[in-house]
Write an enzyme that holds these catalytic residues in place. Structure first.
Site, PDB file in Angstrom:
ATOM      1  CG  ASP A  21      -1.986   0.741   0.889  1.00 27.71           C
ATOM      2  OD1 ASP A  21      -2.370   1.242   0.385  1.00 27.71           O
ATOM      3  OD2 ASP A  21      -2.477   1.266   2.036  1.00 27.71           O
ATOM      4  CG  HIS A  38       0.257   1.910  -9.335  1.00 30.99           C
ATOM      5  ND1 HIS A  38      -0.177   0.853  -8.186  1.00 30.99           N
ATOM      6  CD2 HIS A  38      -1.046   2.441  -9.707  1.00 30.99           C
ATOM      7  CE1 HIS A  38      -1.490   1.910  -7.321  1.00 30.99           C
ATOM      8  NE2 HIS A  38      -2.027   2.776  -8.820  1.00 30.99           N
ATOM      9  CG  LEU A 132       8.806 -17.005  -3.222  1.00 32.53           C
ATOM     10  CD1 LEU A 132       8.878 -17.195  -2.032  1.00 32.53           C
ATOM     11  CD2 LEU A 132       9.016 -16.194  -3.490  1.00 32.53           C
TER      12      LEU A 132
HETATM   13  C1  FPP Z   1      -1.379   0.186  -3.387  1.00 27.76           C
HETATM   14  O1  FPP Z   1      -1.319   1.019  -3.688  1.00 27.76           O
HETATM   15  C2  FPP Z   1      -1.588  -0.909  -4.682  1.00 27.76           C
HETATM   16  C3  FPP Z   1      -1.712  -1.396  -5.503  1.00 27.76           C
HETATM   17  C4  FPP Z   1      -4.003  -1.435  -5.522  1.00 27.76           C
HETATM   18  C5  FPP Z   1      -1.890  -1.942  -6.127  1.00 27.76           C
HETATM   19  C6  FPP Z   1      -0.079  -2.675  -6.254  1.00 27.76           C
HETATM   20  C7  FPP Z   1       0.419  -2.849  -7.587  1.00 27.76           C
HETATM   21  C8  FPP Z   1       2.161  -2.913  -7.743  1.00 27.76           C
HETATM   22  C9  FPP Z   1       2.585  -2.869  -6.198  1.00 27.76           C
HETATM   23  C10 FPP Z   1       2.086  -2.822  -9.175  1.00 27.76           C
HETATM   24  C11 FPP Z   1       3.027  -4.268  -9.295  1.00 27.76           C
HETATM   25  C12 FPP Z   1       2.130  -4.791  -9.593  1.00 27.76           C
HETATM   26  C13 FPP Z   1       2.549  -5.972 -10.172  1.00 27.76           C
HETATM   27  C14 FPP Z   1       1.931  -6.997 -10.288  1.00 27.76           C
HETATM   28  C15 FPP Z   1       2.605  -5.789 -11.464  1.00 27.76           C
HETATM   29  P1  FPP Z   1      -2.070   2.648  -3.593  1.00 27.76           P
HETATM   30  O2  FPP Z   1      -2.649   3.042  -4.695  1.00 27.76           O
HETATM   31  O3  FPP Z   1      -3.578   2.344  -3.145  1.00 27.76           O
HETATM   32  O4  FPP Z   1      -1.882   3.778  -2.499  1.00 27.76           O
HETATM   33  P2  FPP Z   1      -2.102   4.621  -2.015  1.00 27.76           P
HETATM   34  O5  FPP Z   1      -2.688   4.223  -0.716  1.00 27.76           O
HETATM   35  O6  FPP Z   1      -1.647   5.856  -1.748  1.00 27.76           O
HETATM   36  O7  FPP Z   1      -3.213   5.480  -2.407  1.00 27.76           O
END
Ligand code: FPP
Length: 251
Positions: A21, A38, A132
Site C-alpha cells: 500500500d 505503481h 519460492l
Molecule cells: C496500493 O497502493 C497498491 C495497489 C492497489 C497496486 C499494487 C500494485 C503494484 C505494487 C504494482 C506492481 C504489481 C504488479 C503485479 C505489476 P495505493 O494505490 O492504494 O496507494 P495509496 O493508498 O497511497 O493511494
C-alpha cells in the site's frame, strides 16, 4: 552483524503475505501521477521477491489488485493492467533463474484477456520451479473467495460428491483459492494503514500482523528483514497460554 545475518533461518515464516500500500501517496509526494507510484512499486516487488527467495521463504502472497480496485478511475485500472502484463512478460526469465513458481489467486476471469493469457503462460513456464511459490492476488478479495467456496461446496453437496456432515475445516480449506498453500504466518501492510482490507481473512486467523509506515515504493529487502526479525521475536500462542507454549518447547 548485518540485519540479514540477524534472521534465524530455522524460524522463517512458512508463508508471508503482503498488502502493498501507498503507491498513490508516494507518487503524490513526488508531484506525479498515481501510475508513477505503481511503476515504482514494481521495483519493490522485484526486490522483495528476490530477497524472499534468497532467504528460502517457501510462500509469498502479494495483494496486487483487489476486487474493490475495479472501482478506481478507468485510466488507473487500465494502467495497472498494462503494467501487470508488461511486468509478467519481462519477469519470467528472472523467476526461472531464481527457481520461483508463479501462482495467481482471485477472480481471474475478470481480468482482460491478454492479461489472462500472459498469466497462464507465465504460470506454465514456471510450473517446474521448486523454490519460492509467488502467489499474486489479482481481482481478489476474501469475501469473494468465501462466497465462491460456498457456491462450490453447495454444488458438490447437490451433485452428491460431498455430504453436509463432512464439511470440516480441512474440507473447507480445499475450496479456497489458497488450497495449495499453508496459512500465512506473517502478514505485512505498508504505508501506515492499520487494516486487513478483505485480504486472506479466513487464512490469517493466527497470522502475526506487522504494520510499517514505509510506503510500498520505498519498501526494500532491509525493511522486509526488519519485519521478519520482529516476527521472530514474538511468542505465537495459537490460543494457548504462554506457559503451555514454553513447556511444549522443552519437550
Ligand atoms: C496500493 O497502493 C497498491 C495497489 C492497489 C497496486 C499494487 C500494485 C503494484 C505494487 C504494482 C506492481 C504489481 C504488479 C503485479 C505489476 P495505493 O494505490 O492504494 O496507494 P495509496 O493508498 O497511497 O493511494
Amino acid at each position: 552483524m548485518s540485519l540479514k545475518e540477524t534472521i534465524n533461518i530455522e524460524k522463517l515464516p512458512g508463508h508471508v503475505a503482503i498488502i502493498m500500500d501507498g503507491n498513490g501517496r508516494w507518487a503524490k509526494e513526488q508531484g506525479k501521477d498515481r501510475l508513477f507510484g505503481h511503476l515504482h512499486g514494481v521495483e519493490s516487488v522485484r526486490d522483495i521477491v528476490e530477497g524472499a527467495a534468497e532467504l528460502g521463504i517457501k510462500n509469498l502472497t502479494l495483494y496486487a489488485f483487489s476486487t474493490e480496485n475495479w472501482d478506481r478511475p478507468e485510466y488507473e485500472v487500465i494502467g495497472l493492467m498494462e503494467l501487470l502484463v508488461d511486468t509478467i512478460r519481462k519477469e519470467v526469465p528472472t523467476l526461472n533463474k531464481n527457481n520461483i513458481r508463479l501462482h495467481v489467486i482471485g477472480a481471474i476471469n475478470m481480468l482482460p484477456e491478454n492479461a489472462q493469457r500472459e498469466l497462464s503462460e507465465a504460470i506454465n513456464e514456471t510450473a517446474h520451479n521448486t523454490g519460492l511459490n509467488l502467489i499474486m492476488a489479482l481481482s481478489y478479495s476474501s469475501r469473494w473467495e468465501i462466497v465462491n467456496a460456498t457456491q462450490l461446496i453447495a454444488a458438490d453437496v447437490l451433485n452428491g460428491k460431498l455430504s453436509i456432515a463432512n464439511i470440516t475445516q480441512d474440507i473447507f480449506k480445499e475450496y479456497l483459492t489458497t488450497r495449495l498453500f499453508p496459512d500465512p504466518e506473517l502478514l505485512i501492510r505498508t504505508s501506515g494503514e492499520y487494516r486487513i482490507s478483505n485480504f486472506l481473512l479466513y487464512q490469517s486467523a493466527y497470522a502475526e500482523l506487522y504494520f510499517t509506515d514505509v510506503l510500498w515504493p520505498d519498501f526494500r529487502r532491509e525493511n522486509f528483514y526488519e519485519a521478519l526479525i520482529n516476527y521472530q521475536q514474538r511468542e505465537r500462542r495459537f490460543g494457548k497460554t504462554g506457559d503451555q507454549i514454553k513447556n511444549e518447547q522443552i519437550i
